[in-house]
Enzyme design. Structure first.
Site, PDB file in Angstrom:
ATOM      1  N   GLU A   1       0.840  -1.195   0.000  1.00 16.61           N
ATOM      2  CA  GLU A   1       0.000   0.000   0.000  1.00 16.61           C
ATOM      3  C   GLU A   1       0.877   1.248   0.000  1.00 16.61           C
ATOM      4  O   GLU A   1       1.776   1.380   0.842  1.00 16.61           O
ATOM      5  CB  GLU A   1      -0.903   0.031   1.238  1.00 16.61           C
ATOM      6  CG  GLU A   1      -1.990  -1.022   1.266  1.00 16.61           C
ATOM      7  CD  GLU A   1      -2.897  -0.876   2.477  1.00 16.61           C
ATOM      8  OE1 GLU A   1      -3.943  -1.541   2.497  1.00 16.61           O
ATOM      9  OE2 GLU A   1      -2.561  -0.104   3.406  1.00 16.61           O
ATOM     10  N   CYS A   2       0.614   2.145  -0.918  1.00 17.08           N
ATOM     11  CA  CYS A   2       1.206   3.475  -0.947  1.00 17.08           C
ATOM     12  C   CYS A   2       2.733   3.427  -0.878  1.00 17.08           C
ATOM     13  O   CYS A   2       3.382   3.213  -1.893  1.00 17.08           O
ATOM     14  CB  CYS A   2       0.611   4.336   0.168  1.00 17.08           C
ATOM     15  SG  CYS A   2       0.805   6.108  -0.112  1.00 17.08           S
ATOM     16  N   ALA A   3       3.324   3.605   0.295  1.00 23.41           N
ATOM     17  CA  ALA A   3       4.780   3.552   0.401  1.00 23.41           C
ATOM     18  C   ALA A   3       5.306   2.205  -0.073  1.00 23.41           C
ATOM     19  O   ALA A   3       6.377   2.116  -0.681  1.00 23.41           O
ATOM     20  CB  ALA A   3       5.212   3.807   1.839  1.00 23.41           C
TER      21      ALA A   3
ATOM     22  N   SER B   1      -0.856  -0.895  -4.614  1.00 26.92           N
ATOM     23  CA  SER B   1      -1.775   0.212  -4.878  1.00 26.92           C
ATOM     24  C   SER B   1      -1.497   1.354  -3.927  1.00 26.92           C
ATOM     25  O   SER B   1      -0.927   1.165  -2.850  1.00 26.92           O
ATOM     26  CB  SER B   1      -3.223  -0.285  -4.700  1.00 26.92           C
ATOM     27  OG  SER B   1      -4.127   0.783  -4.604  1.00 26.92           O
TER      28      SER B   1
END
Length: 823
Positions: free
Chosen positions: A337-339, A433
Site C-alpha cells: 500500500e502506498c509507500a 496500490s
C-alpha cells in the site's frame, strides 16, 4: 455490554492542539497508574503512533467510512479490551468537530464518532489571539448539533496568567467547565512533514517528547476532573469485535512478513490481528536494517510510510531489495500500500528500489487525498473480480505509469495500481496500490491473502513450475481466444471464420488419408505458396501454424534488442521470452476516434521490430511504406495472419524482402485451426536459418494438401467473396454498436475492438458469458484494460443479439461527485 470511561478530544479546526492534548492526557493518565486505550478518528496513521507510545498499547483508528457505523462501537470495544482491559479511553478527533467526508453531512466526523460511542466531548480551544471570542466559538459548536455533548474545554496556548484569568471568567459565564489551562510552549513540539506530523517511530526523541507532554498536561489539566467527565459515558450495548469470528483458520500456520521500522509505520493493527486470527504467523521486517527475509516466508505485507524520506537508506540495503525482488518473482503472495507500492517500483526519486513493479515514483508538490470506493476489475490476490472496497488515498508522489494492464483497483473512470503474476503461476500474486485499506471493514481481504499464503510453495531452485507460460505485468502471453470460450456459448472470441473447412477442401484433405503411411513431402506446397505470392521458393517456409513460425524466429534471432509493438498478438513476445531474449515493448496509443497510429517514432536502438498487420486485437492496418520505414536497417517481422481479409495492398510480401519476414496463417480463413497451417515468406538467408532450426517433417500430408488447395485461383476467389461479405457484416456490427452507445476502433480485420466503459470499469466478459456470448478480454493484451473486448464479426442476426446483450449491461448515468476527507 462494555462499561468504560471515555471521552473525545475535539476542536473547531486543525492545528488547535488536539494531538498535543490527547497524547498528553493519555501519557499523563498512564503515569498515574491508569491503563489507557488511545484512539484516533479517521484514517490517520501518524497520531496513533504517538498514542501507542503514550499508552504502551496499539493506537487504533475509528473510521465509519473505511469500516462502517455498526463496526465503530465494536472495534472500540475490542480496542479497550485488547491486549488487556483499559481503565479509560481517550479518542482524538480529526480536523474540526463536524468535518467529515465531503458531501455526506459530516459522516465520519468527530461528532459522528462521539455519537456512535455515546462519549462526552472535551473541546480543545486555541486561545492564541482571542479571549471572549474563544468562548463564543465554543458555544456555537455546542449548540450546532444537540445530539453531541460538549461537556468541557481545555484551553490551549494560553499566553499569561492574566490571559488565563480572563478566559476562565468568560467560559464560566458561558457555562462551559474548564478542565485545564495549557500555556504556550515551544519546548514541546512534534515536527511536521508534508503529510502531517513526523511519525513517532521515526523520531529518536519521541519518547522524551511524550514524557514531556505528560508532565506538561498533568501540571495544567485537572486529571481527576477528566476522569470524572469520562465516567459519565453510559455503558455500550455491543459485542466486541473479534477477528476470529470473521475469519477461518488456514492450514500450516504460514509465516507472513510485515515491513516496519522507521520507513514503514502506517498500518492498522486490526489488519495484523486478522491475519493472526486466520492462522498466520506474523513477523516484522525492518528494511533499513534487515538484510534478508525470514526463513519459510509465505507472504509479505508492505504498508505505508515515508519511503521518499528514507529512499537512500532503503536503496542502500541492496541485499534485502534483491531478496524481496527474488521472492516476489517467485510468486510470494505480496500486498503493498502506498509507500509499499513505491518501494516495489524500479526507482523512487532516482534511487533504485526493489524493481518488482515496472514503474518509477517521484515526489510532487500536489497532495492526493480522499476516500475512494474502489472495485476489483479482475481477480487479485486480495479480492475477487467485482468486489467493492472503501479505502483512503493520501500521498504527494506520482507513479509512472500509474497502473498496469491489470490494475489493482478501479474507481470512477480511473485504473490504479498493479495486479501481477510475476512467476507465471496462472493467478495474480502481487497486489500494489496507493489505496490504504482497513481490513476490518472487509475481512474477506485478509482471508483471501491468508489462503494465498497457505497455498504458497517456495519454488525449487532452477525449477520453473510453469515452463513455456511467460506472464508479464499480469498478462499470460499464451492466453488465446479459445481460453475465453465455453460450452453452449456463441463463440465471438476466436477469429476462425468457419467451424470447419468447406466441403471441397475437406475432400482434398481426405484424399491424403491413404498416403499417411508415407513421410510427407512439402515441395509442392512450397511451390504453390511461392506462385501465389510471386516469390522464389527459397523465400518460403511452410510451418505448423503461425505459432511455430514465431518460435523458429525467436530461436534463430541474432538481434540483441528486439522490440514488440503492442497491442498485438502476444505469441511473438511469448516466443521471444521463452528463447531467452530481453524483449522491450512499444505501446501504441489506443484512442477512440483516431486512425491507425504512425510507426515513425519507433526507437532507433531496436535492432528487430515485431508488428502485426492488420494488428490483433485493434484491427489497425499499417501502411506498407510506414512499415518499410520502421524496419529500415533492422530486422522487421510482420504478422499478417489477417492480411487476406484485406485487398493485400499493404502486405510486405514482395519479390525482394531484405531483412524482412512475413508470417501467414490459413487457420482463420479456412477453418483449419486444428490442422495448424501457416508459412513464412521473406529474406532467403533468414528463411534458410529458420529451416535449419525446424524439426523434420513439420507439417503432415493433410496440411500440405490444404496449403496447395487454398492457393488456387478458385480458392482465392471464394475467400475474396467471403471477406467482401465480412466487410459488410463488420460495418453492420459497428453501426449497431454505435447506435447502442459503444465506440469501436476502425478495423480492417475480421474482428472489432469495443470500448465497454458505459457498462462500468470491470470486464463485461463474465456477464456476456452469462448471456450466452464468448468474447476475448481486452486486458489479456498489453496496453489494454478490462473495458475493452475483442469480438469476431458475426452475421447480422447474431450481431443484433450480441449488441442487445451488451446494451443490457449499460450502467445508468450518475452525476459526478467529488470525494475528499480530512487526514
Amino acid at each position: 455490554m462494555v462499561t468504560i470511561p471515555r471521552l473525545v478530544v475535539a476542536a473547531s479546526a486543525s492545528s488547535a492542539g488536539k494531538t498535543t492534548v490527547a497524547t498528553g492526557l493519555m501519557a499523563a493518565l498512564r503515569a498515574v497508574g491508569r491503563e489507557v486505550a488511545g484512539f484516533k478518528v479517521g484514517p490517520d496513521y501518524i497520531d496513533p503512533g504517538y498514542h501507542g507510545m503514550a499508552t504502551g498499547r496499539p493506537g487504533r483508528n475509528l473510521d465509519a467510512v473505511l469500516t462502517s457505523e455498526a463496526l465503530v462501537p465494536t472495534l472500540f470495544a475490542h480496542g479497550v479490551l485488547t491486549p488487556t482491559p483499559a481503565d479509560v479511553a481517550i479518542i482524538e478527533g480529526v480536523m474540526g468537530l463536524f468535518d467529515g467526508q465531503l458531501g455526506r453531512d459530516g459522516f465520519g466526523s468527530t461528532a459522528h464518532i462521539a455519537r456512535l460511542l455515546g462519549a462526552p466531548i472535551v473541546l480543545v480551544v486555541d486561545a492564541s489571539g482571542s479571549s471572549r471570542t474563544a468562548a463564543a466559538a465554543a458555544l456555537g459548536l455546542r449548540t450546532f448539533d444537540p445530539r453531541v455533548r460538549i461537556a468541557g474545554v481545555i484551553v490551549n496556548r494560553v499566553a499569561s496568567a492574566r490571559h488565563a484569568s480572563e478566559l476562565a471568567t468568560v467560559f464560566q459565564q458561558a457555562g462551559l467547565p474548564v478542565l485545564g489551562m495549557v500555556p504556550r510552549t515551544s519546548a514541546i513540539t512534534a515536527p511536521s512533514r508534508h503529510l502531517g506530523l513526523v511519525p513517532a517511530a521515526e523520531r529518536e526523541e519521541s519518547a522524551a517528547t511524550v514524557a514531556a507532554l505528560a508532565a506538561h498536561i498533568a501540571e495544567h489539566v485537572d486529571l481527576d476532573a477528566v476522569m470524572a467527565l469520562a465516567a459519565t459515558a453510559a455503558s455500550l450495548d455491543v459485542v466486541p469485535w473479534d477477528p476470529a469470528t470473521v475469519t477461518s483458520r488456514v492450514l500450516g500456520r504460514p509465516r507472513v512478513g510485515v515491513l516496519g521500522g522507521r520507513a514503514f509505520t502506517f498500518r492498522y493493527p486490526e489488519n495484523t490481528e486478522l491475519l493472526t486470527a486466520a492462522g498466520c504467523e506474523v513477523v516484522e521486517i525492518d528494511p533499513l536494517h534487515d538484510t534478508s527475509l525470514p526463513d519459510d516466508l509465505a507472504g509479505l505485507c508492505i504498508g505505508g510510510g515515508f519511503p521518499e524520506v528514507h529512499a537512500a537508506e532503503l536503496s542502500g540495503n541492496a541485499a534485502l531489495r534483491a531478496a524481496i525482488a527474488a521472492a516476489v518473482a517467485g510468486g510470494l503472495p505480496t500486498v503493498a500500500e502506498c509507500a509499499g507500492l513505491l518501494y516495489l517500483a524500479e526507482h523512487l526519486d532516482g534511487h533504485p528500489m526493489v524493481g518488482a513493479i515496472p514503474a518509477t515514483g517521484r515526489m510532487t508538490p500536489r497532495l492526493t487525498m480522499g476516500y475512494r470506493t474502489a472495485t476489483a476489475a479482475v481477480d487479485t490476490v486480495l479480492a475477487e473480480a467485482g468486489d467493492e472496497v472503501v479505502g483512503h488515498e493520501f500521498h504527494r508522489t506520482h507513479l509512472t505509469p500509474p497502473h498496469g494492464p491489470s490494475p489493482a483497483w478501479e474507481w470512477l473512470d480511473k485504473a490504479e495500481g498493479f495486479s501481477l503474476d510475476p512467476a507465471g503461476v496462472g493467478r495474480p500474486t502481487l497486489h500494489a496500490s496507493y489505496l490504504h485499506l482497513h481490513w476490518a471493514g472487509r475481512p474477506a481481504l485478509a482471508q483471501r491473502f491468508a489462503e494465498a499464503a497457505a497455498a504458497y510453495r517456495r519454488p525449487t531452485a532452477g525449477h520453473d513450475a510453469h515452463p513455456g507460460r511467460p506472464i508479464l505485468d499480469g498478462i499470460d502471453l499464451h492466453h488465446h481466444g479459445d481460453h475465453d470460450t465455453g460450452p453452449d456459448l456463441i463463440d465471438l472470441a476466436v477469429n476462425v471464420m468457419l467451424p470447419g473447412p468447406p466441403d471441397w477442401l475437406a475432400h482434398e484433405i481426405e484424399q491424403t488419408l491413404p498416403t499417411l503411411g508415407d513421410y510427407p513431402d512439402l515441395t509442392a506446397a512450397r511451390s504453390a505458396i511461392a506462385r501465389l505470392h510471386g516469390v522464389s521458393e527459397a523465400m518460403v517456409l511452410p510451418t505448423s501454424g503461425g505459432a511455430e513460425a514465431f518460435v523458429l524466429i525467436a530461436r534463430t534471432l541474432q538481434a540483441k534488442h528486439p522490440l514488440v509493438v503492442h497491442p498485438q498478438f502476444t505469441e511473438p513476445e511469448a516466443a521471444l521470452r521463452a528463447a531467452g531474449h530481453a524483449v522491450q515493448r512499444w505501446l501504441l496509443p489506443v484512442t477512440l476516434g483516431s486512425t491507425t497510429p504512425p510507426l515513425g517514432e519507433l526507437p532507433g536502438w531496436a535492432d528487430a521490430v515485431f508488428v502485426g498487420n492488420p494488428t490483433n486485437p485493434t484491427g489497425w492496418l499499417h501502411r506498407r511504406d510506414e512499415l518499410l520505414a520502421a524496419g529500415r536497417d533492422r530486422l522487421l517481422v510482420v504478422d499478417e495472419a489477417f492480411m487476406d481479409a484485406t485487398d493485400e495492398r499493404e502486405s510486405l510480401i514482395a519479390a525482394d524482402m531484405p531483412q524482412r519476414l512475413v508470417v501467414r496463417s490459413l487457420s482463420k480463413t479456412w477453418g483449419l485451426a486444428g490442422l495448424r497451417l501457416g508459412y513464412v515468406v521473406g529474406d532467403p538467408a533468414l528463411i534458410e536459418r529458420l529451416a535449419a532450426a525446424q524439426p523434420a517433417w513439420p507439417l503432415s500430408a493433410p496440411a500440405a494438401a490444404a496449403l496447395i488447395a487454398t492457393s488456387t485461383p478458385g480458392a482465392l476467389a471464394e475467400a475474396t467473396r467471403r471477406y467482401r461479405d465480412l466487410a459488410a457484416h463488420r460495418e453492420h456490427l459497428v453501426a449497431a454498436l454505435a447506435q447502442a452507445g459503444f465506440a469501436t476502433l476502425p478495423s480492417q480485420a475480421p474482428f472489432v475492438l469495443i470500448e465497454t466503459s458505459p457498462c462500468g470499469p470491470a470486464s463485461v466478459r463474465p456477464a456476456l458469458a452469462a448471456a450466452g456470448f464468448a468474447v476475448r478480454r481486452g486486458e489479456s493484451f498489453p496496453g489494454l484494460g478490462p473495458t475493452w473486448i475483442r469480438v469476431k464479426v458475426p452475421e447480422p442476426a447474431t450481431a443484433h443479439a450480441f449488441v442487445a446483450a451488451l446494451a443490457r449491461l449499460r450502467q445508468p448515468s450518475e452525476p459526478t461527485t467529488v470525494e475528499g476527507t480530512p487526514r
